[in-house]
Design a protein around this motif. Structure first.
Motif, PDB file in Angstrom:
ATOM      1  N   ARG A 221     -25.616  97.480 -11.365  1.00 36.03           N
ATOM      2  CA  ARG A 221     -26.836  96.675 -11.173  1.00 36.03           C
ATOM      3  C   ARG A 221     -27.957  97.135 -12.088  1.00 36.03           C
ATOM      4  N   ARG A 222     -28.001  98.429 -12.337  1.00 40.59           N
ATOM      5  CA  ARG A 222     -29.066  98.960 -13.198  1.00 40.59           C
ATOM      6  C   ARG A 222     -28.892  98.407 -14.616  1.00 40.59           C
ATOM      7  N   GLY A 223     -27.636  98.442 -15.087  1.00 47.74           N
ATOM      8  CA  GLY A 223     -27.334  97.905 -16.420  1.00 47.74           C
ATOM      9  C   GLY A 223     -27.623  96.414 -16.479  1.00 47.74           C
ATOM     10  N   GLN A 224     -27.293  95.724 -15.393  1.00 44.09           N
ATOM     11  CA  GLN A 224     -27.520  94.276 -15.323  1.00 44.09           C
ATOM     12  C   GLN A 224     -29.013  93.939 -15.451  1.00 44.09           C
ATOM     13  N   MET A 225     -29.830  94.794 -14.838  1.00 44.71           N
ATOM     14  CA  MET A 225     -31.280  94.594 -14.909  1.00 44.71           C
ATOM     15  C   MET A 225     -31.766  94.759 -16.353  1.00 44.71           C
ATOM     16  N   VAL A 226     -31.215  95.761 -17.047  1.00 44.02           N
ATOM     17  CA  VAL A 226     -31.580  95.980 -18.448  1.00 44.02           C
ATOM     18  C   VAL A 226     -31.210  94.741 -19.274  1.00 44.02           C
ATOM     19  N   GLU A 227     -30.023  94.192 -19.003  1.00 46.55           N
ATOM     20  CA  GLU A 227     -29.579  93.008 -19.760  1.00 46.55           C
ATOM     21  C   GLU A 227     -30.462  91.799 -19.462  1.00 46.55           C
ATOM     22  N   MET A 228     -30.879  91.678 -18.207  1.00 48.24           N
ATOM     23  CA  MET A 228     -31.768  90.576 -17.844  1.00 48.24           C
ATOM     24  C   MET A 228     -33.088  90.673 -18.613  1.00 48.24           C
ATOM     25  N   ALA A 229     -33.562  91.912 -18.754  1.00 45.40           N
ATOM     26  CA  ALA A 229     -34.813  92.127 -19.488  1.00 45.40           C
ATOM     27  C   ALA A 229     -34.613  91.783 -20.963  1.00 45.40           C
ATOM     28  N   ARG A 230     -33.470  92.194 -21.503  1.00 46.13           N
ATOM     29  CA  ARG A 230     -33.199  91.902 -22.914  1.00 46.13           C
ATOM     30  C   ARG A 230     -33.178  90.384 -23.143  1.00 46.13           C
ATOM     31  N   GLU A 231     -32.487  89.699 -22.232  1.00 47.16           N
ATOM     32  CA  GLU A 231     -32.388  88.243 -22.331  1.00 47.16           C
ATOM     33  C   GLU A 231     -33.781  87.596 -22.271  1.00 47.16           C
ATOM     34  N   ALA A 232     -34.596  88.099 -21.368  1.00 48.37           N
ATOM     35  CA  ALA A 232     -35.945  87.538 -21.209  1.00 48.37           C
ATOM     36  C   ALA A 232     -36.784  87.723 -22.475  1.00 48.37           C
ATOM     37  N   LEU A 233     -36.401  88.739 -23.264  1.00 43.93           N
ATOM     38  CA  LEU A 233     -37.155  89.019 -24.494  1.00 43.93           C
ATOM     39  C   LEU A 233     -36.529  88.340 -25.710  1.00 43.93           C
TER      40      LEU A 233
ATOM     41  N   SER B  48     -33.648 107.471  -8.980  1.00 39.46           N
ATOM     42  CA  SER B  48     -34.331 106.206  -8.715  1.00 39.46           C
ATOM     43  C   SER B  48     -33.805 105.112  -9.641  1.00 39.46           C
ATOM     44  N   PRO B  49     -33.328 103.993  -9.073  1.00 40.31           N
ATOM     45  CA  PRO B  49     -32.882 102.889  -9.921  1.00 40.31           C
ATOM     46  C   PRO B  49     -33.999 102.397 -10.841  1.00 40.31           C
ATOM     47  N   ALA B  50     -35.236 102.379 -10.350  1.00 43.78           N
ATOM     48  CA  ALA B  50     -36.356 101.889 -11.159  1.00 43.78           C
ATOM     49  C   ALA B  50     -36.546 102.743 -12.408  1.00 43.78           C
ATOM     50  N   LEU B  51     -36.567 104.054 -12.221  1.00 42.92           N
ATOM     51  CA  LEU B  51     -36.772 104.944 -13.378  1.00 42.92           C
ATOM     52  C   LEU B  51     -35.567 104.913 -14.312  1.00 42.92           C
ATOM     53  N   ASN B  52     -34.393 104.742 -13.732  1.00 45.30           N
ATOM     54  CA  ASN B  52     -33.184 104.660 -14.545  1.00 45.30           C
ATOM     55  C   ASN B  52     -33.281 103.462 -15.499  1.00 45.30           C
ATOM     56  N   VAL B  53     -33.685 102.303 -14.960  1.00 46.10           N
ATOM     57  CA  VAL B  53     -33.831 101.095 -15.783  1.00 46.10           C
ATOM     58  C   VAL B  53     -34.924 101.319 -16.836  1.00 46.10           C
ATOM     59  N   ALA B  54     -36.051 101.880 -16.411  1.00 44.19           N
ATOM     60  CA  ALA B  54     -37.152 102.146 -17.347  1.00 44.19           C
ATOM     61  C   ALA B  54     -36.669 103.060 -18.467  1.00 44.19           C
ATOM     62  N   GLY B  55     -35.919 104.094 -18.091  1.00 40.77           N
ATOM     63  CA  GLY B  55     -35.409 105.058 -19.067  1.00 40.77           C
ATOM     64  C   GLY B  55     -34.446 104.414 -20.057  1.00 40.77           C
ATOM     65  N   GLN B  56     -33.537 103.574 -19.547  1.00 43.25           N
ATOM     66  CA  GLN B  56     -32.564 102.918 -20.437  1.00 43.25           C
ATOM     67  C   GLN B  56     -33.272 102.058 -21.480  1.00 43.25           C
ATOM     68  N   ILE B  57     -34.289 101.303 -21.048  1.00 43.26           N
ATOM     69  CA  ILE B  57     -34.990 100.409 -21.982  1.00 43.26           C
ATOM     70  C   ILE B  57     -35.779 101.235 -23.005  1.00 43.26           C
ATOM     71  N   HIS B  58     -36.385 102.305 -22.516  1.00 39.72           N
ATOM     72  CA  HIS B  58     -37.121 103.209 -23.406  1.00 39.72           C
ATOM     73  C   HIS B  58     -36.180 103.799 -24.460  1.00 39.72           C
ATOM     74  N   LEU B  59     -35.003 104.236 -24.021  1.00 41.23           N
ATOM     75  CA  LEU B  59     -34.062 104.853 -24.959  1.00 41.23           C
ATOM     76  C   LEU B  59     -33.526 103.849 -25.971  1.00 41.23           C
ATOM     77  N   GLN B  60     -33.639 102.558 -25.645  1.00 41.75           N
ATOM     78  CA  GLN B  60     -33.207 101.529 -26.596  1.00 41.75           C
ATOM     79  C   GLN B  60     -34.371 101.023 -27.440  1.00 41.75           C
ATOM     80  N   GLY B  61     -35.478 101.744 -27.402  1.00 41.41           N
ATOM     81  CA  GLY B  61     -36.572 101.410 -28.318  1.00 41.41           C
ATOM     82  C   GLY B  61     -37.708 100.597 -27.728  1.00 41.41           C
ATOM     83  N   GLY B  62     -37.589 100.193 -26.460  1.00 43.73           N
ATOM     84  CA  GLY B  62     -38.677  99.434 -25.836  1.00 43.73           C
ATOM     85  C   GLY B  62     -39.882 100.324 -25.563  1.00 43.73           C
ATOM     86  N   GLN B  63     -41.083  99.731 -25.580  1.00 42.39           N
ATOM     87  CA  GLN B  63     -42.287 100.497 -25.219  1.00 42.39           C
ATOM     88  C   GLN B  63     -42.558 100.268 -23.746  1.00 42.39           C
TER      89      GLN B  63
END
Ligand code: UGA
Length: 447
Positions: free
Chosen positions: A305-317, A344-359
């Protein structure tokens, strides 16, 4: 004479248990090995955010004006052994580094420190979440190491409190489970819990392994329920269904019930994830691993689910890279009304997006200090509005009341794009859409 109680380990569980025992009228002595924790508690301060706990503590800690004076703290094992008729062991059992099994070193060390001082009869009561079979071993070690021998008895009394409701759950538990080996142990524990039992809390007496298993199986069941609805969310996403409506309709069947059917980015925290893993590891040692292989699936649905959330964010962008994109994250704690960011799932998602270059800019009402400590490289803002300022997408990842009360219209004025992704299915889509936002949630149709 009223029983005297000690509480060993003053984290979430221990600090709450100690204050609750004082509230029930007992004289209580709490022990911890961390001097800073003891100093804080002595001042009536709680080392974490837990609604109502500080008030309860201040009501009883000796030396605080107007307190009952029934609650004191120490670092001295001999004092604890000398003081207590009943000793509650409330130390942490985290996941072992690099393994599924749980780390028993704090429990083992608490017993090893206490036992040699037990020169008078005492009941030691384990509350920590431990692998089944631990109580049997600890009982043997306890009577072997205690000067009083077999008069140092063990009981196992798992704790079911939820963070955010710790005080309420401890004072009014939905059940009390005690694993005992003698009538004396049962009698002492009935005395300790006479208050809640008198108010109707069921008192369930079991053997050691059953008491240990009640705890791990309860958490496994809860984890299973959450992953079940999250699996349904995946199917809803594929089929165009609405998991929130689905959960509502399922919940009316009282054999299923509506609790713990909130789909989203899944479970985290210091308990559910590590408990299901430790349970699998222990079942393996017992030769019963097949019985729990389903928990592997529960774990992987949850982590997906955490990965899915990251993908949803990518799609939205726009579907490409996160580079140069501004992402606002509302929520860092593993759940609302807590400052706990462990797994924390929230921080995990935040961390994944950050590590992929998101601000990424994170805001949480109570979890900022802990989040910063764990993830110092993420951006942090002092308010939700500041986190959202200039954001290309907003992620709602911990369902604090504060976020439900945000004014969607004025938030829209500061965001760079009005796109919100609800990772907890807790915001009202109609409100956000009416304010001009694109609202997307997990397991629900786009509009
Ligand atoms: C959990 C158990 O609920 C307690 O009974 C137990 O005593 C405790 O672990 C423990 O072992 O000490 P807690 O970790 O405080 O309590 O948190 P929960 O309320 O169970 O929530 C766990 C996670 O599941 C959170 O991340 C929450 O956001 C998530 N969750 C919960 C969902 O994703 N959906 C739901 O429907 C419910």
């Amino acid at each position: 004479m009223a029983l005297k109680i000690t509480v060993i380990g003053t984290g979430y569980l221990g600090a709450t248990h100690a204050a609750a025992m004082a509230e029930l009228g007992f004289e209580v002595l709490g022990l911890d090995v961390v001097p800073e924790k003891i100093e804080m508690l002595q001042r009536g301060e709680v080392p974490m955010y837990e609604p109502g706990l500080e008030e309860l503590l201040r009501k009883h800690v000796a030396g605080i004006e107007g307190s009952s004076g029934r609650l004191r703290f120490t670092m001295d094992w001999a004092e604890v052994a000398d003081f207590g008729d009943v000793h509650f062991v409330c130390v942490n059992t985290p996941q072992k580094h690099g393994e599924y099994a749980c780390d028993m070193s704090y429990v083992d060390s608490a017993f090893a420190q206490l036992a040699p001082h037990l020169t008078r009869p005492a009941l030691v009561v384990g509350k920590s979440t431990v692998p089944v079979g631990s109580a049997d071993r600890l009982a043997r070690e306890l009577s072997a190491a205690a000067p009083v021998g077999a008069d140092a008895e063990l009981a196992w009394n798992p704790e079911f409190l939820r963070e955010g409701f710790a005080v309420q759950d401890t004072l009014h538990p939905d059940r009390i489970v005690v694993g005992v080996r003698s009538a004396n142990a049962e009698k002492l524990l009935r005395e300790v819990y006479a208050g809640p039992v008198g108010e109707g809390s069921p008192f369930v007496v079991t053997d050691f392994p059953t008491a240990e298993l009640v705890k791990t199986s309860a958490n496994s069941f809860l984890a299973t329920k959450i992953s079940f609805i999250n699996a349904m969310a995946e199917v809803c996403e594929a089929a165009g269904g609405d998991v929130v409506k689905l959960a509502e309709a399922l919940g009316y069947d009282d054999r299923i019930g509506k609790k713990f059917l909130r789909a989203g980015i899944g479970f985290g925290g210091g308990c559910l994830p590590k408990d299901i893993r430790a349970f699998m590891a222990r079942a393996g040692e017992l030769g019963a691993d097949q019985a729990l292989t389903f928990l592997r699936e529960i774990d992987s649905i949850n982590m997906r689910r955490r990965g899915q959330m990251v993908e949803m964010a990518r799609e939205a962008l726009g579907g490409g890279s996160f580079l140069g994109k501004r992402v606002a994250v509302l929520g860092a704690a593993f759940k609302p009304d807590s400052d706990d960011v462990r797994d924390s799932p929230a921080l995990n998602v935040a961390g994944q997006i950050h590590l992929q270059g998101g601000q990424v800019t994170v805001y949480d009402p109570k979890g900022m200090v802990n989040a910063r400590r764990l993830f110092p490289t993420l951006g942090y803002a002092e308010t939700a509005v500041d986190a959202v300022r200039g954001a290309d997408v907003v992620l709602h990842l911990t369902e604090w009341r504060e976020f439900r009360e945000l004014d969607a219209a004025s938030l829209g004025e500061v965001a760079s794009a009005r796109v919100i992704l609800d990772g907890r299915n807790a915001l009202d889509p109609a409100v956000w859409r009416a304010a001009g936002w694109t609202y997307r949630a997990m397991g629900r149709p786009a509009a």
